[in-house]
Each structure stands twice: as structure tokens, then as C-alpha cells.
Write a protein that holds these residues in place. Structure first.
Motif, mmCIF file in Angstrom:
data_model
loop_
_atom_site.group_PDB
_atom_site.id
_atom_site.type_symbol
_atom_site.label_atom_id
_atom_site.label_comp_id
_atom_site.label_asym_id
_atom_site.label_seq_id
_atom_site.Cartn_x
_atom_site.Cartn_y
_atom_site.Cartn_z
ATOM 1 N N GLY A 16 0.694 -1.501 -0.663
ATOM 2 C CA GLY A 16 -0.532 0.010 0.318
ATOM 3 C C GLY A 16 0.412 1.680 -0.303
ATOM 4 N N GLY A 17 -0.045 2.278 0.317
ATOM 5 C CA GLY A 17 0.925 3.799 -0.037
ATOM 6 C C GLY A 17 0.281 4.939 0.266
ATOM 7 N N ILE A 18 0.980 5.199 1.287
ATOM 8 C CA ILE A 18 0.318 6.686 2.044
ATOM 9 C C ILE A 18 -0.325 8.178 1.673
ATOM 10 C CG2 ILE A 18 1.079 8.547 3.806
ATOM 11 C CD1 ILE A 18 1.044 6.770 5.639
ATOM 12 N N VAL A 19 -1.077 8.700 1.510
ATOM 13 C CA VAL A 19 -1.271 9.484 0.469
ATOM 14 C C VAL A 19 -1.458 10.917 1.833
ATOM 15 C CG1 VAL A 19 -2.903 11.273 -1.217
ATOM 16 C CG2 VAL A 19 -2.224 8.400 -1.095
ATOM 17 N N ARG A 20 -0.748 12.504 1.535
ATOM 18 C CA ARG A 20 -1.810 13.669 1.851
ATOM 19 C C ARG A 20 -2.548 13.812 0.972
ATOM 20 N NH1 ARG A 20 3.897 15.611 4.649
ATOM 21 N NH2 ARG A 20 4.628 14.276 5.836
ATOM 22 N N VAL A 39 -3.348 4.811 3.499
ATOM 23 C CA VAL A 39 -3.006 5.200 4.583
ATOM 24 C C VAL A 39 -3.345 6.705 4.148
ATOM 25 C CG1 VAL A 39 -1.827 5.495 6.350
ATOM 26 C CG2 VAL A 39 -1.207 3.245 5.218
ATOM 27 N N LEU A 40 -4.514 7.063 4.537
ATOM 28 C CA LEU A 40 -4.694 8.956 4.661
ATOM 29 C C LEU A 40 -4.051 9.503 6.019
ATOM 30 C CD1 LEU A 40 -8.773 8.592 2.691
ATOM 31 C CD2 LEU A 40 -5.864 8.949 1.399
ATOM 32 N N SER A 319 5.226 7.279 3.789
ATOM 33 C CA SER A 319 4.865 6.081 3.401
ATOM 34 C C SER A 319 4.501 5.465 5.022
ATOM 35 C CB SER A 319 5.689 4.726 2.517
ATOM 36 O OG SER A 319 6.779 4.952 2.948
ATOM 37 N N TRP A 320 4.221 4.641 5.441
ATOM 38 C CA TRP A 320 3.750 3.874 6.365
ATOM 39 C C TRP A 320 4.184 2.638 7.053
ATOM 40 C CZ3 TRP A 320 0.379 0.433 9.380
ATOM 41 C CH2 TRP A 320 -0.725 0.361 8.160
#
Length: 320
Positions: A16-20, A39-40, A319-320
Motif C-alpha cells: 500500500g501507500g500513504i497519501v496526504r 493510508v490517508l 509511506s507508513w
């Protein structure tokens, strides 16, 4: 779409990936690229509820599960994120078993928690879901990931991760380095030792773990060292995660001979891509064949690749 929890329990390695926010286009890009979840980040990024709803809708449209990193341990933030349809929450700065229990209580309905009940929310299909259906779905899919990023949290990690309802842990190395007196020193020996201590506690408690890698070399190292010296069930071959794009295949293709109960996060070397995350389930059967060679041979797709095609637009993603 199979929710994250059963996939993790089945031992799948997910990416997955983190998005701001605001960046609904990047959410859709991750879905088209074959990622499993997003991940938001509402802690270190904007936390507008309307924008959050738009991003959750974009993720639903492309078949991505969503975890929301809430801005604090305030139960109201967890409630809003889950009512808007998030799969789970990532709760920052958990320092004790009591705070972990409070995070679980905010995320779950009775008897496990004390989340406020409503079916007219987006999660309840705006009232179309029956009370029984809504409760069942919430119990089956809701994930609670606690962030340990303070010295006090490291010391209390075994107690935190023993709390019923805590599904996994994410160590925040930047905050942890500051807490331990080494600002910016995420690679300092004391910080590394503290992170490893938390991961050992997670394996002992059979919780999933998510870790950070800022470079491809770090990601390779984490995958190669991601196995428990005392595997929970038995040694397992690395099984590359499923994916449709070269970048996801590259993330998934880093081989480890064994994997335990850990989740690993990684970032490709390509500077034009969003950082990404990988996590695995508790173990793979020893007979599982490796697909690394096949996956690495797949051609990259335009707009999201590891050969630096600059059409990719997610350069600001974390990313987390």
C-alpha cells in the motif's frame, strides 16, 4: 473486494501507500497500479472531513481498503474516520496499555468497545444497512494499528500489544529518535535497538508490524531480516505479492527466505513514485513456490513504474 483482515490472516503480503490529502488522483493511481490499500494521513497532513470522504469514495471506486492515520487519540477522530467508511485507524503516540485500550474502545462497538452507533453514516450505507449487518461488517473488518513512537511506549510495548483488539503496531522512527534524545538520528543504535524491541514484542503477541524504509537498500535489508529467528509456525519461502505493475512487482519481489509475523514497508528507488508499504501475514506454507523471477520480469506500466517514467504524479506521497 476481500477486506484486509482475512487477507492478512491468510498470510498474504500486501502493498500500500500513504497519501496526504487532497490527492484523490493518487489514490486512484495506487489502485490502478495494483496496490492493496492506502493510508490517508490526517496527522501530518490536512484532516478536513469532506476531503476525507472524497478520498474514501475514490478508494472504494478502485477497490482499495483505507486506513486513516488520525491526528490524535481523541475518540471523536476515530469515530468520524470509521463512520466515513475507513477500514481501520492508525493511532499515534500510544504510550501505555490504558491508551491502547482506549484506542480499541473508540474503534469498536460493544462489547469490545464503546464506539457510538449509527447506520445512517457512509459506513452504514446511509441507512440501507440493517443494524445487524452494520455491526457484523464492522466487527469483521475494523483494524486498530497503534503507533509506538515514544520512549515510554517502547518500555510498555509488551503490555500495549497484549491489549485485546490491538491488531498491529507501527513504530514512528522520527518521533522515537526525538524522544530518545537523537533528533534526526533514526539510524542511531539506541533508536534501532528500541525499534527491534517493539518488533520482538509484536511477534511474541502475534501482532502485525509495519516498518519504514526510505531507500531500496533499506527495504531489501528489512525484507531479508524480516523473519523471526523463532518462526511462529515454520520457515516460509518468500512469496511475491500480487500486482499488475512493475513498481508493485519490484516492491514485492525482494526475497526473504522466511517470514514470520511481520509486516514490511518499502519504497522503490524511483524518485518519481510515491513511497509504498508492504506487510505480510503470519507465515507462508513451506511449499509455497517463489514467484519473484516471474514478477520481476513483468513490464512496467506507464504512469507508475520503477524505470523512472515521469508521468507518475505522486512525488509528495509518504509511506507508513
Amino acid at each position: 473486494m476481500t477486506p484486509l483482515r482475512p487477507r492478512l490472516e491468510a498470510g498474504e503480503r500486501l502493498v500500500g501507500g500513504i497519501v496526504r490529502m487532497p490527492n484523490t488522483g493518487l489514490v486512484e493511481l495506487l489502485g490502478h497500479a495494483g496496490f492493496d490499500y492506502v493510508v490517508l494521513d490526517a496527522e501530518h497532513g490536512p484532516a478536513d472531513q469532506l476531503q476525507l470522504q472524497h478520498h474514501l469514495a475514490a478508494a472504494d471506486g478502485i477497490g482499495l481498503d483505507v486506513l486513516v492515520r488520525v491526528g490524535s487519540r481523541d475518540p471523536a477522530e476515530t469515530l468520524r474516520a470509521l463512520d466515513l467508511g475507513a477500514t481501520g485507524v492508525v493511532v499515534p503516540h500510544v504510550r501505555s496499555a490504558e491508551e491502547a485500550a482506549a484506542a480499541v474502545a473508540a474503534a469498536h462497538y460493544p462489547p469490545l468497545g464503546e464506539r457510538g452507533f449509527a447506520t445512517y453514516s457512509r459506513a452504514g450505507r446511509y441507512g440501507l444497512a440493517s443494524a445487524e449487518e452494520h455491526l457484523r461488517r464492522a466487527a469483521e473488518r475494523t483494524l486498530v494499528i497503534v503507533m509506538i513512537e515514544d520512549a515510554a511506549g517502547v518500555a510498555a510495548a509488551p503490555e500495549i500489544l497484549a491489549v485485546p483488539g490491538v491488531d498491529g503496531v507501527f513504530v514512528g522512527p522520527a518521533d522515537l529518535a526525538v524522544s530518545l534524545g537523537h533528533p534526526g538520528g533514526t539510524g542511531h543504535a539506541a533508536v534501532v535497538e528500541a525499534i527491534e524491541a517493539v518488533h520482538r514484542a509484536a511477534r511474541d503477541a502475534r501482532r502485525w508490524v509495519l516498518t519504514i524504509a526510505g531507500t531500496e537498500q533499506q527495504a531489501r535489508h528489512q525484507f531479508e531480516n524480516g523473519s523471526d529467528p523463532r518462526p511462529l509456525q515454520h520457515p516460509a519461502r518468500h512469496h511475491a505479492a500480487r500486482g499488475r505493475s512493475g513498481c508493485r512487482a519490484r516492491l514485492s519481489g525482494w526475497g526473504a527466505d522466511r517470514c514470520g509475523s511481520v509486516a514490511r514497508r518499502s519504497r522503490p528507488a524511483c524518485p518519481w513514485q510515491p513511497r509504498s508499504t508492504c506487510w505480510s501475514g503470519r507465515s507462508w506454507p513451506a511449499s509455497t513456490p517463489s514467484r519473484t523471477a516471474r514478477v520481476r520480469a513483468w513490464p512496467p506500466r506507464p504512469g507508475c513504474c520503477c524505470r523512472c517514467r515521469r508521468r507518475t504524479s505522486g512525488t509528495a506521497a509518504a509511506s507508513w
